[in-house]
Design a protein around this motif. Structure first.
Motif, mmCIF file in Angstrom:
data_model
loop_
_atom_site.group_PDB
_atom_site.id
_atom_site.type_symbol
_atom_site.label_atom_id
_atom_site.label_comp_id
_atom_site.label_asym_id
_atom_site.label_seq_id
_atom_site.Cartn_x
_atom_site.Cartn_y
_atom_site.Cartn_z
ATOM 1 N N TRP A 148 0.858 -1.185 0.000
ATOM 2 C CA TRP A 148 0.000 0.000 0.000
ATOM 3 C C TRP A 148 0.889 1.229 0.000
ATOM 4 N N ALA A 171 -2.584 5.567 1.704
ATOM 5 C CA ALA A 171 -3.367 4.509 2.355
ATOM 6 C C ALA A 171 -2.994 4.403 3.834
ATOM 7 N N TYR A 177 -3.272 0.445 -3.397
ATOM 8 C CA TYR A 177 -2.817 -0.699 -2.602
ATOM 9 C C TYR A 177 -3.192 -1.957 -3.359
#
Lengths: 254, 535
Positions: B317, B321, B447
């Motif tokens: 990710w 994120a 992600y």
């Protein structure tokens, strides 16, 4: 607080808390072969506390992790070293060690190392004894602060908030002293890669029971180990009448 | 959440069990359950799908539900298996992203394949459209009605039928919750070959119907390989019993494959036979911080070389994120790494010998540190930490959804261009002046599953609206087609991607799909308006 301080942290290797434990076929003990083991979570909290004291202190603080048990306990000590302990002491014992035996071994280590504080988990999650810290305090004739949820250090003394039934209690005790940790004291850190690498080079001293000249003979005999009764599954009822009927005739609570 | 916290504080019992909650990490599944079933007013402000997408028109070939129909259903189902209450219907009419809202007036919850057969046969004869629904955790609007389709919920079919302790073949009803199955297998030393963030709510039938991918695909492959057999009810009421537990069976067309990923447009899966692998005795999880995507690729290559057979997950990710996860997840508390990094990798190894795995992983990670491929990292020391590291990864979709109205894209492509999709999308929105404080978009998040070449691109907007959609689509689909990718790697088509199918499939393939649909569901009652492009 700026004076030099030495902290001893007890770290027990136990069956990992997330493992669904099983009783062995003979009904004499919990199955430990091929089961994931980790550091006792309360000891992990103790280790974290020692490292936090070290980080916050202006003076020189040495954190020594100690573990008693089988060869594998060294893995637990490596975890403590990776978290930030300075060195480790491993007391080897192939035999089962009960709380009194561990307290006596720790007393012997304390006499060697002369720490200002010994931190232990309030209990180990395998036997749930909740005795070692208290016994160690008795053997050393030191003050004890158990079930700590907050610790503040001052010059040669500490103020500890304890979790007791129905509330919290705040006590102050001089050092040296015994501290046992409760769940909400802190959240243990992760072992970082650089620290895991450094931990391999940190000193780990091996001792035997004989080195410490302690009688570790078990005082308690386990007669039987059984699993709790299986929970019955829930049932869906069709209507309120159905529910009342079941409460009356099956559960017999009405 | 509050009640849970106060429960933690009141815990005085000091045992292994009492440890579980405080150390257990995020309970976002619990949070999900709260809004989907107990709080219908949560949905009240949502716009209906048909208002949002005016191109959708109710098909005149479908009849409207009548009293006569209701009394027929009452003759075959118990009253607790029929839902008509307006408030109770909300949870079935809305998807959990609050992007789609149907107007169904009836939910049926059959408890056997025979009941499903009776329902479908009747609906087919009476031209009543239906939507099969499992845990309703889908991301493309495939499991909620568009107009007044009848919802057929599989939630009352949740029995495990058999388990073969030698082969690992599990046969169970379609409504079994994934996590329940995994727990059942755990006690027997086995594991479900798939795992995803929604495991606490999603049904195995829905997983199969949507060909869900998830976190274990790298290790155990897709459902096209692990599903051994299916029991499917066709629109004409035929119960297709193909619950084989054989690993090898080369006789005739492999019909079950047609239903895996068909999203309820051909029939209703009522039971699944699936091959479960042995659960690994030793599991390790590490979280790594990296400076750029080249380092991430280098790490992936080296992991295949050095961890090889014990590598079981390779997830990544980005900084955005992580920022959202930290902001929105109450979590196992603190950030594992000291500072923020542009990229994060979660590596999991699973094997049979802990010492062997530990040594391999440590050598691998130390090599990466020494060669400056990774900047920082942590290795979980116990199950709590393993759980908490995974909770970050699994909590990202939830954290993103809290950032606003989230446009979710699930695309697959060759790994080297995987992150370029995020960068290009970000650059496009910056160029259009549409991203930032007070603008239409707040963030672009990336992600996904590096091992499967699967990117989850999330674009957070202040609201779902045509202006926002037009800035992303068809740009992202064209981008994907240009890079030889798929516009839907694991989420499926549903209502949100069906009209874009041509970016990934040729006209002749789409034509053959239509012929299959026509053959099996000639009246088109099964999950209409979705999956195949509207004509």
């Amino acid at each position: 607080m700026s004076s030099n301080l030495r902290i001893l942290v007890a770290c027990k290797r136990v069956v990992d808390y997330a493992v669904k434990i099983r009783v062995n076929a003979a009904g004499t003990a919990v199955e430990t072969a091929n089961v994931k083991h980790s550091m006792n979570p309360f000891d992990e909290i103790g280790t974290e506390q020692a490292i936090q004291i070290k980080e916050k202190s202006g003076g020189k603080v040495e954190v020594i992790a100690v573990s008693c048990g089988s060869d594998k306990s060294q893995e637990t000590l490596r975890t403590a070293l990776a978290m930030g302990a300075d060195r480790a002491i491993f007391v080897e014992s192939a035999e089962e060690l009960q709380p009194l035996a561990v307290a006596k071994l720790l007393k012997a280590v304390v006499e060697k190392e002369k720490p200002d504080m010994v931190i232990l988990g309030k209990q180990a999650i395998d036997d749930d004894s909740n005795q070692t810290g208290q016994m160690l305090a008795g053997l050393l004739n030191w003050p004890q602060a158990t079930f700590a949820s907050k610790v503040e250090l001052a010059e040669k003394a500490m103020t500890v908030t304890r979790e007791v039934d129905g509330g919290v209690e705040t006590i102050k005790t001089p050092l040296p002293a015994i501290l046992t940790t409760d769940l909400r004291l802190n959240v243990p850190r992760y072992a970082s890669l650089p620290n895991i690498m450094k931990a391999k080079k940190k000193p780990l001293t091996k001792l035997t029971i004989a080195d410490l000249a302690v009688d570790v003979k078990p005082r308690l005999e386990t007669l039987k180990v059984t699993e709790p009764p299986k929970r019955q599954g829930g049932k869906l009822v069709e209507s309120v009448d159905d529910l009342v009927d079941k409460l009356k005739n099956e559960a017999k609570v009405l | 959440m509050l009640t849970m916290l106060s429960r933690i504080h009141s815990l005085r019992a000091i045992s292994r069990l009492s440890l579980k909650r405080p150390l257990g990490g995020i309970n976002f599944l619990g949070a999900r359950a709260t809004f989907s079933t107990h709080n219908p007013s949560y949905f009240a402000t949502n716009r209906f799908t048909v208002d949002e997408y005016p191109y959708l028109k109710r098909s005149e070939s479908f009849n409207r539900l009548s009293e006569k129909d209701i009394s027929y259903f009452k003759s075959i189902l118990a009253s607790s298996s029929i839902t008509q209450d307006a408030e109770d219907l909300e949870a079935f009419n809305n998807d959990w992203l609050r992007k789609y809202r149907g107007q169904s007036k009836l939910v049926l919850k059959p408890s056997s394949a025979e009941q499903v057969s009776q329902i479908l046969k009747y609906c087919n004869e009476q031209r009543l459209a239906v939507v099969p629904q499992g845990g309703n955790t889908g991301l493309v609007g495939g499991s909620v009605p568009v107009f007044d389709e009848i919802v057929i919920s599989l939630s009352h079919m949740s029995k495990i039928r058999s388990f073969d302790e030698v082969s690992g073949a599990l046969v169970c009803d379609a409504g079994c919750i994934l996590e329940v199955l995994d727990k059942y297998l755990e006690e027997r030393g086995y594991i479900m070959p798939l795992d995803l963030g929604a495991k606490g709510s999603c049904h195995i039938g829905g997983n199969v119907a949507t060909n869900a991918g998830g976190l274990r695909l790298l290790r155990y492959g897709s459902l096209h390989g692990t599903v051994l057999g299916l029991e499917v009810v066709l629109p004409d009421g035929t119960i297709l019993d193909n619950l084989s537990t054989l690993r090898k069976d080369n006789t005739g067309y492999d019909l079950k494959q047609l239903f895996i990923g068909s999203e309820g447009t051909l029939g209703i899966i009522t039971a699944v036979s699936i091959l479960s692998p042995k659960r690994s005795k030793a599991t390790n999880v590490a979280l790594l911080g990296l400076n750029n995507f080249d380092q991430l690729q280098a790490t992936f290559k080296r992991s295949k070389d050095e961890l090889s057979e014990i590598l079981s997950a390779f997830e990544f990710w980005d900084r955005e994120a992580m920022r959202l996860a930290k902001q929105h997840l109450v979590a196992g508390a603190h950030d594992p790494l000291q500072s923020l990094y542009p990229f994060y990798i979660l590596i999991e190894t699973s094997g049979s010998n802990k010492d062997h795995d530990d040594e391999k992983l440590n050598t691998f990670l130390e090599g990466l540190m020494t060669d400056d491929v990774i900047q920082d990292g942590v290795v979980a020391q116990d199950s709590t930490q393993i759980h908490n590291l995974w909770a970050i990864r699994e909590g990202i979709p939830e954290a993103c959804s809290k950032a606003g109205a989230v446009y979710k894209y699930d695309i697959s492509m060759p790994v080297p261009v995987l992150y370029q999709a995020v960068e290009d999308m970000r650059a496009r929105l910056v160029k259009e002046g549409a991203i930032g404080d007070g603008k239409l978009f707040s963030s672009v998040i990336g992600y996904g599953h590096v091992g499967d070449g699967n990117l989850h691109l999330n674009v957070a907007a202040t609201e779902f609206c045509k202006e926002a959609t037009d800035l992303i689509e068809p740009y992202i689909f064209e981008w994907t087609a240009r890079h030889a990718g798929s516009i839907s790697a694991e989420h499926g088509l549903g209502l949100s991607k069906n009209n874009h199918l041509h970016y990934s499939k040729s006209p002749s393939m789409i034509q053959l799909m239509r012929r299959f649909k026509q053959l099996i569901d000639p009246n088109g009652i099964m999950n209409p308006y979705k999956y195949l492009p509207l004509v």
